[in-house]
Design a protein around this motif. Structure first.
Motif, short mmCIF file in Angstrom:
data_model
loop_
_atom_site.label_atom_id
_atom_site.label_comp_id
_atom_site.label_asym_id
_atom_site.label_seq_id
_atom_site.Cartn_x
_atom_site.Cartn_y
_atom_site.Cartn_z
N GLU A 331 -2.50 -3.89 2.11
CA GLU A 331 -1.14 -3.77 1.57
C GLU A 331 -0.20 -4.76 2.27
O GLU A 331 0.63 -5.41 1.62
N THR A 332 -0.35 -4.90 3.57
CA THR A 332 0.49 -5.83 4.31
C THR A 332 0.24 -7.27 3.88
O THR A 332 1.19 -8.06 3.68
N VAL A 333 -1.03 -7.63 3.72
CA VAL A 333 -1.36 -8.99 3.27
C VAL A 333 -0.81 -9.24 1.87
O VAL A 333 -0.19 -10.29 1.62
N LEU A 334 -1.01 -8.28 0.97
CA LEU A 334 -0.51 -8.44 -0.39
C LEU A 334 1.01 -8.54 -0.41
O LEU A 334 1.58 -9.38 -1.12
N ALA A 335 1.68 -7.72 0.37
CA ALA A 335 3.14 -7.76 0.42
C ALA A 335 3.63 -9.12 0.90
O ALA A 335 4.61 -9.68 0.35
N ASP A 336 2.97 -9.69 1.90
CA ASP A 336 3.35 -11.01 2.40
C ASP A 336 3.18 -12.07 1.32
O ASP A 336 4.05 -12.95 1.14
N GLU A 337 2.06 -12.01 0.62
CA GLU A 337 1.80 -13.01 -0.43
C GLU A 337 2.79 -12.87 -1.58
O GLU A 337 3.27 -13.87 -2.12
N LEU A 338 3.11 -11.63 -1.96
CA LEU A 338 4.05 -11.44 -3.05
C LEU A 338 5.47 -11.84 -2.64
O LEU A 338 6.25 -12.32 -3.46
N ALA A 339 5.79 -11.65 -1.37
CA ALA A 339 7.10 -12.13 -0.89
C ALA A 339 7.20 -13.63 -1.03
O ALA A 339 8.27 -14.18 -1.35
N GLY A 340 6.08 -14.32 -0.81
CA GLY A 340 6.08 -15.77 -0.95
C GLY A 340 6.26 -16.22 -2.38
O GLY A 340 7.09 -17.10 -2.67
N VAL A 352 5.14 -3.99 -4.75
CA VAL A 352 3.91 -3.59 -4.10
C VAL A 352 4.08 -2.20 -3.54
O VAL A 352 5.15 -1.84 -3.04
N ALA A 353 3.03 -1.38 -3.66
CA ALA A 353 3.01 -0.04 -3.07
C ALA A 353 1.54 0.31 -2.89
O ALA A 353 0.79 0.38 -3.86
N GLY A 354 1.13 0.51 -1.63
CA GLY A 354 -0.29 0.63 -1.39
C GLY A 354 -0.95 -0.70 -1.75
O GLY A 354 -0.33 -1.77 -1.68
N PHE A 355 -2.21 -0.64 -2.15
CA PHE A 355 -2.90 -1.86 -2.55
C PHE A 355 -2.80 -2.02 -4.06
O PHE A 355 -3.79 -2.15 -4.77
N LEU A 356 -1.55 -1.97 -4.56
CA LEU A 356 -1.21 -2.24 -5.94
C LEU A 356 -0.05 -3.22 -5.94
O LEU A 356 0.95 -2.98 -5.25
N GLY A 357 -0.18 -4.29 -6.69
CA GLY A 357 0.89 -5.25 -6.76
C GLY A 357 1.18 -5.65 -8.19
O GLY A 357 0.30 -5.64 -9.05
N GLY A 358 2.44 -5.97 -8.44
CA GLY A 358 2.84 -6.47 -9.74
C GLY A 358 3.73 -7.67 -9.60
O GLY A 358 4.63 -7.69 -8.74
N ILE A 391 -2.21 -6.81 -9.92
CA ILE A 391 -3.18 -7.13 -8.88
C ILE A 391 -3.52 -5.84 -8.14
O ILE A 391 -2.65 -5.23 -7.52
N SER A 392 -4.76 -5.40 -8.22
CA SER A 392 -5.19 -4.17 -7.52
C SER A 392 -6.69 -4.23 -7.28
O SER A 392 -7.45 -3.48 -7.87
N PRO A 393 -7.15 -5.13 -6.41
CA PRO A 393 -8.58 -5.35 -6.23
C PRO A 393 -9.27 -4.20 -5.50
O PRO A 393 -8.63 -3.23 -5.06
N PRO A 394 -10.60 -4.27 -5.36
CA PRO A 394 -11.33 -3.26 -4.58
C PRO A 394 -10.84 -3.19 -3.13
O PRO A 394 -10.27 -4.15 -2.60
N THR A 396 -12.62 -3.32 -0.65
CA THR A 396 -13.49 -4.19 0.15
C THR A 396 -13.07 -5.65 0.09
O THR A 396 -13.77 -6.52 0.63
N THR A 397 -11.95 -5.92 -0.54
CA THR A 397 -11.43 -7.29 -0.68
C THR A 397 -11.11 -7.89 0.70
O THR A 397 -10.67 -7.19 1.61
N THR A 398 -11.31 -9.19 0.82
CA THR A 398 -10.95 -9.90 2.06
C THR A 398 -9.50 -10.38 1.99
O THR A 398 -8.93 -10.52 0.89
N ASP A 399 -8.94 -10.67 3.14
CA ASP A 399 -7.58 -11.24 3.17
C ASP A 399 -7.54 -12.54 2.37
O ASP A 399 -6.56 -12.80 1.64
N ALA A 400 -8.58 -13.35 2.50
CA ALA A 400 -8.61 -14.65 1.80
C ALA A 400 -8.62 -14.44 0.29
O ALA A 400 -8.00 -15.23 -0.45
#
Length: 428
Positions: A331-340, A352-358, A391-394, A396-400
């Motif tokens: 969630e933190t990684v996704l939030a950072d990327e969406l902020a960008g 973003v909320a949890g590992f769900l992003g829009g 965006i709501s991957p498994p 097991t997704t990697t940061d990359a």
């Protein structure tokens, strides 16, 4: 000259405008980890975990082994009347222990739409049993999605899922409430009359409506309204249940106490068709007294033994591999990327909320065209209502991979010309 074949395969695709998808359909033939493969060999990152469900990834051998062993022992036996099967009992007890509802009972069935039907029927039946015969109205939020069975269609807050069936609602006595303003909800409750309202149903995070987290205080406000007026509060956790928000249930994350929780998807990570509801004691106890009527629920595959065995193994994997902790990190990684990407002038908003992003796009750009372009480059995302890229991957997704799929949205914006997207009849 022969006209082109417009009939396509025998399978009528779900939630599809058929003339638009014929000739463009992707046949998925294999899954491995966070990726799926098409019949022509293309490898695609599953950026939506299928329909929000492939939480432990695809193609796990131990899941196949569990299914084979259970089928050799007992493929299934129904759970009607005095009959049970051991795997269904075990799964219900496991769910009870994980849930935020103390001393819960669990009804199992085959998926999310089933769960909505059984929950809303139970809400009405409960009040009839209590002698409150006027309490029949079900309130649901604008922009909500609650499956496509008759009751789910009737309470849909997305008009395109309710239109065309001859009436405003297949099941009568439903109404919509504001999705963010709790004072407007209070006004609506007063207009209808709280003595007529059986239940309020709400997704903690609206999924198909555009990945919309709750406004601050909103869910707590619904809880207060329900408590004050003897209204059952139903949390639709078909998407969020079993870890998507970094807790077993989003109800824990947001501090609400539902009377009923609906569940599906993440309970098995899609390895079997399982759904159900979690029922608080206040609701189930009246049906357990000597003079109680039967609550007439159940489908042939309710408590299916092989499906239950797969769900149990899925929950074991989530716990064993620490995937709830992993979701909080992702969630933190996704939030950072969406902020960008939010700084891009072509982007209207990100959520973003949890590992769900829009990623909500500006009107000059089409989420549908961009997600099509992303597929060409090996990334699956989905267009949702409101011109949103999901965006709501498994888990097991990697940061990359998180960084990669957000970069793929940027590339899709670069590759597509501006076009206003039509309103999409999307699925949950």
């Amino acid at each position: 000259m022969t006209a082109p074949d417009r009939t396509g395969p025998a399978l009528w695709s779900a939630q599809a405008h058929m003339p638009s998808v014929l000739g463009r359909q992707l046949t998925i033939t294999r899954g491995e980890g966070n990726y799926v493969f098409t019949s022509d060999g293309q490898r695609l990152f599953d950026g939506t975990a299928g329909l929000w469900h492939a939480n432990i990834g695809h193609g796990r051998a131990e899941m196949a082994e569990v299914a084979a062993e259970q089928m050799r022992t007992l493929e299934t036996y129904h759970v009607f009347g005095r009959y049970l099967n051991d795997r269904a009992v075990e799964l219900a007890e496991r769910v009870r222990d994980l849930s935020p509802v103390d001393d819960a009972k669990v009804i199992l069935n085959s998926g999310g739409s089933d769960s909505i039907d059984v929950a809303l029927k139970l809400a009405r039946r409960y009040w009839q049993l209590r002698g409150r015969h006027d309490k029949t109205v079900v309130l649901s939020r604008d922009l909500s999605y609650h499956g496509l069975h008759a009751f789910g269609t009737s309470v849909a807050g997305l008009d395109f899922n309710r239109e065309g069936y001859g009436t405003d609602a297949l099941v009568p006595e439903t109404a919509r409430i504001d999705t963010a303003d709790i004072e407007r909800v209070r006004q609506r409750v007063a207009e209808i009359g709280p003595d007529r309202i059986a239940a309020i149903i709400a997704e903690p995070i609206q999924g198909t409506g555009g990945v919309i987290p709750p406004a601050p205080g909103y869910l707590e406000g619904l809880q207060r309204i329900a408590d004050e007026h003897d209204i059952l509060f139903i949390a639709d956790e078909v998407i969020t249940g079993f870890g998507r928000t970094g807790t077993w249930f989003a109800s824990e994350r947001y501090g609400i106490r539902p009377d009923i929780i609906t569940m599906a998807k993440g309970i098995s990570s899609g390895y079997s068709a399982v759904g159900g509801i979690i029922v608080a004691p206040e609701v189930w106890e009246p049906f357990y007294t000597d003079d109680a009527p039967i609550y007439r629920h159940g489908t042939t595959y309710s408590g299916h033994a092989t499906s239950a065995a797969l769900a149990l193994k899925n929950l074991e994997i989530i716990e064993r591999e620490g995937l709830l902790d992993r979701v909080r990190s992702l969630e933190t990684v996704l939030a950072d990327e969406l902020a960008g990407i939010a700084a891009d002038p072509r982007v209207a908003a990100t959520r973003v909320a949890g590992f769900l992003g829009g990623i909500e796009l500006g009107p000059a750009h089409s989420a549908e065209r961009i997600t099509d372009a992303m597929v060409d480059e090996g990334w699956i995302a989905r267009p949702l209502r409101g011109n949103v890229v999901q965006i709501s991957p498994p888990f097991t997704t990697t940061d990359a991979e998180v960084r990669g799929i957000v970069a793929a949205v940027r590339a899709g914006l670069d590759a597509t010309s501006g076009a206003t997207a039509p309103e999409l009849a999307v699925a949950r």
